[in-house]
Write a protein that holds these residues in place. Structure first.
Motif, PDB file in Angstrom:
ATOM      1  N   UNK A  80       0.835  -1.192   0.000  1.00  0.00           N
ATOM      2  CA  UNK A  80       0.000   0.000   0.000  1.00  0.00           C
ATOM      3  C   UNK A  80       0.871   1.244   0.000  1.00  0.00           C
ATOM      4  N   UNK A  81       0.281   2.376   0.396  1.00  0.00           N
ATOM      5  CA  UNK A  81       1.054   3.617   0.404  1.00  0.00           C
ATOM      6  C   UNK A  81       0.412   4.634   1.329  1.00  0.00           C
ATOM      7  N   UNK A  82       1.208   5.585   1.778  1.00  0.00           N
ATOM      8  CA  UNK A  82       0.763   6.495   2.829  1.00  0.00           C
ATOM      9  C   UNK A  82      -0.245   7.532   2.357  1.00  0.00           C
ATOM     10  N   UNK A 126       8.615   9.720   5.543  1.00  0.00           N
ATOM     11  CA  UNK A 126       7.160   9.729   5.379  1.00  0.00           C
ATOM     12  C   UNK A 126       6.549   8.446   5.935  1.00  0.00           C
ATOM     13  N   UNK A 127       7.194   7.310   5.666  1.00  0.00           N
ATOM     14  CA  UNK A 127       6.704   6.038   6.189  1.00  0.00           C
ATOM     15  C   UNK A 127       6.699   6.037   7.716  1.00  0.00           C
ATOM     16  N   UNK A 128       7.772   6.545   8.299  1.00  0.00           N
ATOM     17  CA  UNK A 128       7.878   6.551   9.757  1.00  0.00           C
ATOM     18  C   UNK A 128       6.776   7.401  10.383  1.00  0.00           C
ATOM     19  N   UNK A 142      10.414   0.731   1.651  1.00  0.00           N
ATOM     20  CA  UNK A 142      10.338   1.446   0.386  1.00  0.00           C
ATOM     21  C   UNK A 142      11.621   1.171  -0.390  1.00  0.00           C
ATOM     22  N   UNK A 143      11.672   1.614  -1.628  1.00  0.00           N
ATOM     23  CA  UNK A 143      12.849   1.345  -2.456  1.00  0.00           C
ATOM     24  C   UNK A 143      12.544   1.546  -3.919  1.00  0.00           C
ATOM     25  N   UNK A 144      13.407   1.072  -4.805  1.00  0.00           N
ATOM     26  CA  UNK A 144      13.170   1.221  -6.242  1.00  0.00           C
ATOM     27  C   UNK A 144      11.853   0.562  -6.654  1.00  0.00           C
ATOM     28  N   UNK A 145      11.101   1.260  -7.497  1.00  0.00           N
ATOM     29  CA  UNK A 145       9.803   0.752  -7.930  1.00  0.00           C
ATOM     30  C   UNK A 145       9.915  -0.629  -8.575  1.00  0.00           C
ATOM     31  N   UNK A 146      10.939  -0.833  -9.386  1.00  0.00           N
ATOM     32  CA  UNK A 146      11.097  -2.130 -10.053  1.00  0.00           C
ATOM     33  C   UNK A 146      11.251  -3.266  -9.051  1.00  0.00           C
ATOM     34  N   UNK A 147      12.012  -3.021  -7.991  1.00  0.00           N
ATOM     35  CA  UNK A 147      12.196  -4.053  -6.967  1.00  0.00           C
ATOM     36  C   UNK A 147      10.892  -4.335  -6.238  1.00  0.00           C
ATOM     37  N   UNK A 148      10.162  -3.284  -5.933  1.00  0.00           N
ATOM     38  CA  UNK A 148       8.891  -3.452  -5.220  1.00  0.00           C
ATOM     39  C   UNK A 148       7.893  -4.217  -6.087  1.00  0.00           C
ATOM     40  N   UNK A 149       7.862  -3.899  -7.365  1.00  0.00           N
ATOM     41  CA  UNK A 149       6.941  -4.600  -8.269  1.00  0.00           C
ATOM     42  C   UNK A 149       7.353  -6.061  -8.450  1.00  0.00           C
TER      43      UNK A 149
END
Length: 211
Positions: A80-82, A126-128, A142-149
């Motif tokens: 998800x996302x904040x 922001x996450x914290x 969080x991290x690089x979008x490609x890694x998360x995907x």
């Protein structure tokens, strides 16, 4: 041995067997998995575990965290996302409520993890700030979008990356959670929205079944 003695011996042996089975059942109460009960709680267990790519992301404290480092505990991965307007705050609130219903030994062995699908805006800071609001010991990654995907696809909870050029963009994602076992493998899913009462009953059964 007379017939009466043989009969008494057999009866004693049967009684001992019944008592033994009863004691075994009592000692193992809460340890036997019932697929129907798990499904009723929204827990889907895979017939076989699946490998998870050993990617390294960044947590809410700015520290590098590899998937391998999550081993040793059960992990609930929520993608998800904040800045999410609906699913995310509702799910995190449900997770907070769930943790309040679980025994302390289970909370020690179960880690909720928010993996951001919006790394453009979800910095560690922001996450914290966001997770501190829920105050439930969550980890944020969080991290690089490609890694998360890559990770999301590997654990069967895909999402559609947003067009970050648009103002106030949203990200299309689901509400299911990936259930990662202490062996670091995908073991199943928890369907959203969370059924906290039933999960509070069934997650201890699942976790304690593996010792």
């Amino acid at each position: 041995m007379t017939r009466i003695q043989k009969t008494v011996f057999i009866l004693v042996a049967l009684v001992a067997l019944v008592i033994g089975l009863t004691v075994y059942k009592v000692l193992n109460t809460g340890q036997q998995l019932d697929t129907a009960d798990l499904l009723d709680a929204g827990i889907v267990i895979l017939p076989q575990g699946r490998d998870v790519p050993d990617l390294t992301l960044t947590n809410q404290d700015g520290e590098a965290v590899s998937m391998e480092q999550l081993e040793g505990r059960w992990n609930l991965l929520f993608f998800g996302y904040t800045f999410c307007p609906d699913i995310c705050p509702a799910t995190l609130a449900e997770l907070r409520q769930l943790r309040g219903k679980l025994p302390e030994d289970i909370n020690q062995r179960l880690q909720p993890v928010l993996v951001s699908v919006d790394p453009e805006r979800d910095t560690p800071e922001q996450l914290k700030k966001y997770l501190d609001y829920f105050g439930a010991g969550f980890i944020g990654l969080t991290g690089p979008l490609n890694d998360i995907q890559t990770l999301a696809n590997a654990v069967g909870v895909p999402f559609i990356p947003a067009d970050t050029s648009k103002e106030n963009y949203t990200v299309d994602h689901g509400g299911n959670l990936a259930l990662i076992g202490p062996d670091g493998r995908l073991r199943g899913f928890v369907r959203g929205p969370l059924r906290t009462e039933k999960l509070a009953e069934q997650l201890p059964v699942l976790i304690r079944s593996e010792g």
